[in-house]
Design an enzyme around this catalytic site. Structure first.
Site, PDB file in Angstrom:
ATOM      1  N   HIS A   8       0.844  -1.187   0.000  1.00 54.60           N
ATOM      2  CA  HIS A   8       0.000   0.000   0.000  1.00 54.60           C
ATOM      3  C   HIS A   8       0.879   1.236   0.000  1.00 54.60           C
ATOM      4  CE1 HIS A   8      -3.059   2.947   1.247  1.00 54.60           C
ATOM      5  NE2 HIS A   8      -3.914   2.097   0.732  1.00 54.60           N
TER       6      HIS A   8
ATOM      7  N   GLU B 238      -7.877  -4.651  -1.091  1.00 53.47           N
ATOM      8  CA  GLU B 238      -8.383  -5.329  -2.278  1.00 53.47           C
ATOM      9  C   GLU B 238      -8.335  -6.848  -2.148  1.00 53.47           C
ATOM     10  OE1 GLU B 238      -6.277  -2.758  -2.549  1.00 53.47           O
ATOM     11  OE2 GLU B 238      -7.460  -1.242  -3.604  1.00 53.47           O
TER      12      GLU B 238
END
Length: 389
Positions: A263, A321
């Site tokens: 991330h 996700e």
């Protein structure tokens, strides 16, 4: 002063909407833990929080839910062209079509530039766009599948209504709770690419739909909102836990990105992934594709270990996700609708950011450092001048 690539860690404005603390693995909405809200509050509650700056009481909750339910219906001017929109494009058509449909909505309803609108009109436009977006997305999905669109049901919550519009069935409580937690957790997440895009457009004084449509364009990129289905595709590629190591090493050696891991902000475990992992495992225990949740957790553990070996110091963990795809698959949402589900909640955050930006009245106008040939360059002589020909 030069900014780092991607404007990483550059503060461009102030906001009262929320913040992401990557080093702590924490993010919040107006001071409330976003994960705690996702576990305990409805999407309507959080929607109200973004608009009003506080959580609603019981009467306000009921009134707001009634107000947004009335705005879910697609106007006739837009409904009439949805079949043509659905026939165009490829697998990305729901979000591409959403941009087209929202642009028509803005024209049909005469949405004014935020520069010219009162705060009350801006708020009304923001709520309208956020309320009708899920209905449009679900309608485009069903039309592409050869099915008639469904009318939204006022008695269903926003989360339940989304599942109903997509699947055609009134969902059970477990699925509603799971999807609602996901929707709440993804309403907003700092100054990500799509949110920043929405604010840039809003800073010009443009209308709410133009800002949201621009945000959608940024959002569909596979490095942003377009990752949940790709993360689940990775599980299909791996196939079994004993193949994880070889799969990860092959990806890393070829320079491919492993979707669902890493991330831009978090330097610890993504709190959204942690929450969704718990939800996926709970759904599995309830009989909703238990093998998928168990396989996903086994893959996650091994991917993290192998990445730590191959990329020491990078702190690469599962992001939202990875488990978002697992939860949506368990809840019966088709993979082509994973990213649209994400958008169905994020539009609330985009709209709130548009409202906040519109109140500021300052256009966003950064600069770029020119690195091309030295200027001015001498213009080469043409034997025959094209001017006047």
């Amino acid at each position: 002063m030069d900014a780092p690539a991607g404007l990483r860690d550059v503060v461009v404005t102030t906001t009262e909407l929320g913040d992401v603390r990557g080093g702590e693995g924490f993010y919040h909405y107006r001071g409330y833990s976003a994960v705690e809200l996702a576990r305990t509050r409805t999407l309507e509650d959080v929607w109200f929080l973004f608009l009003e700056g506080r959580l609603p009481d019981a009467a306000e909750r009921a009134r707001f839910a009634e107000d947004v339910a009335a705005l879910r219906h697609v106007p006739d001017e837009v409904r009439d062209v949805l079949p043509a929109i659905a026939r165009a494009g490829d697998g990305s058509a729901p979000l591409a079509g959403l941009r087209t449909a929202l642009s028509l909505l803005a024209a049909a309803r005469g949405l004014p530039p935020v520069w010219d609108a009162t705060p009350e009109r801006r708020r009304a436009d923001a709520v309208l766009v956020s309320a009708v977006t899920p209905t449009i997305l679900a309608a485009l999905h069903r039309l592409r599948a050869g099915l008639p669109p469904l009318e939204p049901r006022a008695e269903l919550s926003a989360a339940a209504n989304w599942l109903y519009l997509v699947t055609g069935e009134v969902p059970d409580g477990a699925r509603v709770a799971a999807v609602q937690s996901y929707l709440v957790a993804t309403v907003d997440h700092g100054f990500n690419a799509s949110t920043f895009t929405a604010r840039v457009v809003a800073s010009t004084g443009s209308d709410v739909v133009s800002a949201v449509a621009a945000a959608i364009g940024a959002f569909v990129g596979p490095l942003h909102g377009g990752a949940p289905d790709r993360a689940l595709d990775s599980l299909d590629e791996i196939g079994s836990p004993d193949r994880v190591d070889a799969w990860v090493r092959a990806k890393v050696s070829s320079g491919d990105r492993i979707m669902g891991f890493g991330h831009a902000v978090y330097r610890t475990e993504d709190p959204r992934a942690r929450m969704l992992r718990d939800i996926a495992l709970d759904l599995g225990r309830r009989g909703f594709d238990p093998g998928l949740a168990e396989f996903a957790t086994a893959v996650e553990r091994r991917v993290v270990d192998v990445l730590a070996e191959l990329k020491p110091g990078r702190e690469l963990y599962a992001n939202v996700e990875f488990y978002a795809g697992v939860v949506m698959e368990q809840c019966g949402i088709p993979r082509s609708m994973f990213t649209p589900t994400f958008a169905a909640s994020r539009v609330i955050g985009w709209s709130a950011n548009v409202l906040e930006q519109a109140a500021g009245g300052k256009v966003i106008r950064p600069a770029a450092r020119y690195v091309g040939p030295p200027a001015p360059r001498p213009l080469p002589v043409c034997e025959t001048s094209p001017v006047g020909s």
